[in-house]
Design a protein around this motif. Structure first.
Motif, short mmCIF file in Angstrom:
data_model
loop_
_atom_site.label_atom_id
_atom_site.label_comp_id
_atom_site.label_asym_id
_atom_site.label_seq_id
_atom_site.Cartn_x
_atom_site.Cartn_y
_atom_site.Cartn_z
N UNK A 49 4.30 6.08 -4.98
CA UNK A 49 4.50 6.08 -6.44
C UNK A 49 3.39 6.87 -7.13
N UNK A 50 2.16 6.67 -6.68
CA UNK A 50 1.03 7.38 -7.29
C UNK A 50 1.13 8.88 -7.09
N UNK A 51 1.47 9.30 -5.86
CA UNK A 51 1.63 10.73 -5.58
C UNK A 51 2.76 11.32 -6.41
N UNK A 52 3.90 10.59 -6.49
CA UNK A 52 5.05 11.07 -7.26
C UNK A 52 4.71 11.22 -8.73
N UNK A 53 4.01 10.22 -9.28
CA UNK A 53 3.65 10.28 -10.69
C UNK A 53 2.62 11.37 -10.96
N UNK A 54 1.75 11.60 -10.00
CA UNK A 54 0.72 12.61 -10.21
C UNK A 54 1.20 14.03 -10.03
N UNK A 55 2.04 14.26 -9.02
CA UNK A 55 2.47 15.62 -8.70
C UNK A 55 3.86 15.96 -9.20
N UNK A 56 4.73 14.94 -9.34
CA UNK A 56 6.12 15.20 -9.74
C UNK A 56 6.52 14.23 -10.85
N UNK A 57 5.69 14.15 -11.88
CA UNK A 57 5.89 13.16 -12.94
C UNK A 57 7.28 13.24 -13.56
N UNK A 58 7.75 14.45 -13.86
CA UNK A 58 9.05 14.62 -14.51
C UNK A 58 10.18 14.11 -13.63
N UNK A 117 0.82 -1.22 0.00
CA UNK A 117 0.00 0.00 0.00
C UNK A 117 0.86 1.26 0.00
N UNK A 118 1.83 1.32 0.93
CA UNK A 118 2.67 2.53 1.03
C UNK A 118 3.47 2.80 -0.26
N UNK A 119 4.18 1.80 -0.82
CA UNK A 119 4.90 2.05 -2.08
C UNK A 119 3.97 2.50 -3.21
N UNK A 120 2.78 1.88 -3.30
CA UNK A 120 1.84 2.27 -4.35
C UNK A 120 1.37 3.71 -4.15
N UNK A 121 1.12 4.08 -2.89
CA UNK A 121 0.68 5.44 -2.58
C UNK A 121 1.75 6.46 -2.93
#
Length: 222
Positions: free
Chosen positions: A35-44, A29-33
């Motif tokens: 990763x999701x936040x990073x991809x959504x807010x800091x994709x580059x 759960x934590x890694x997915x969360x």
């Protein structure tokens, strides 16, 4: 005896449930969360701060690259390709002896002391090369114009940025080598110069890879 066995089984079951719960939370759960936040807010940034040109990834804005000519017979160190802006020296980089199937850039510093004769020679040789390479008819670089980062490598040896000052003393040479006007190349440097982070952190800088990508596009439109 049976009571003791029952308690042991219960404790084992509780421990197993706790292990499975912690594994689920911290391992899934934590890694997915994150990763999701990073991809959504800091994709580059989450994907390596890639720089693309014409739909192809050409490098990362975080890792410096070399712009050299092919090695000549008997050469150990290649000559710089002077049609491109040059970054900082990459002294201190080790060689990839673990997986020789791939030619990898390795990060590292020289670890030479400030009074090292080897370091002094490297700096003197680098300064002479900067003066020689960037002096063209009608424009002569003085040793006093050469900034520190032009003759020293960073702690990693892979610094992707140079100062606007170092970029500017390369302008005349780059313009001459590419058949461009000095004004055109000066504008490139100005456009690619980044200010201090949030206005006061760090120093103004120019990313060499981004600058050279823009230079290639300008030459293609000539």
């Amino acid at each position: 005896m049976n009571h003791s066995v029952t308690n042991t089984v219960r404790l084992f079951g509780a421990g197993l449930r706790a292990l499975l719960m912690l594994t689920l939370v911290t391992g899934v759960i934590y890694p997915l969360l994150v990763t999701g936040v990073a991809q959504g807010l800091f994709h580059d940034k989450a994907n390596g701060s890639e720089i693309t040109a014409h739909g192809k990834v050409v490098g990362s804005s975080l890792i410096g690259q070399s712009y050299d000519l092919p090695l000549k017979k008997g050469q150990e160190t290649p000559d710089p390709d002077l049609k491109w802006f040059q970054g900082r020296p990459a002294n201190g980089l080790g060689s990839n002896s673990v997986n020789t199937q791939y030619k990898l850039l390795l990060s590292g510093a020289t670890n030479l002391s400030a009074d090292s004769k080897d370091l002094l020679r490297q700096v003197q040789d680098a300064k002479a090369a900067v003066v020689r390479n960037n002096s063209v008819p009608g424009y002569t670089v003085k040793p006093s114009q050469v900034p520190a980062e032009a003759v020293t490598s960073s702690g990693s040896g892979l610094d992707p940025d140079i100062s606007p000052r170092y970029a500017k003393i390369q302008v005349h040479r780059v313009a001459e080598r590419n058949g461009l006007s000095v004004g055109q190349v000066e504008k490139l440097v100005k456009d690619k110069t980044e200010g201090r982070t949030v206005g006061f952190i760090g120093e103004p800088r120019v990313n060499v890879l981004e600058l050279n990508v823009a230079l290639k596009d300008l030459v293609a439109r000539r």
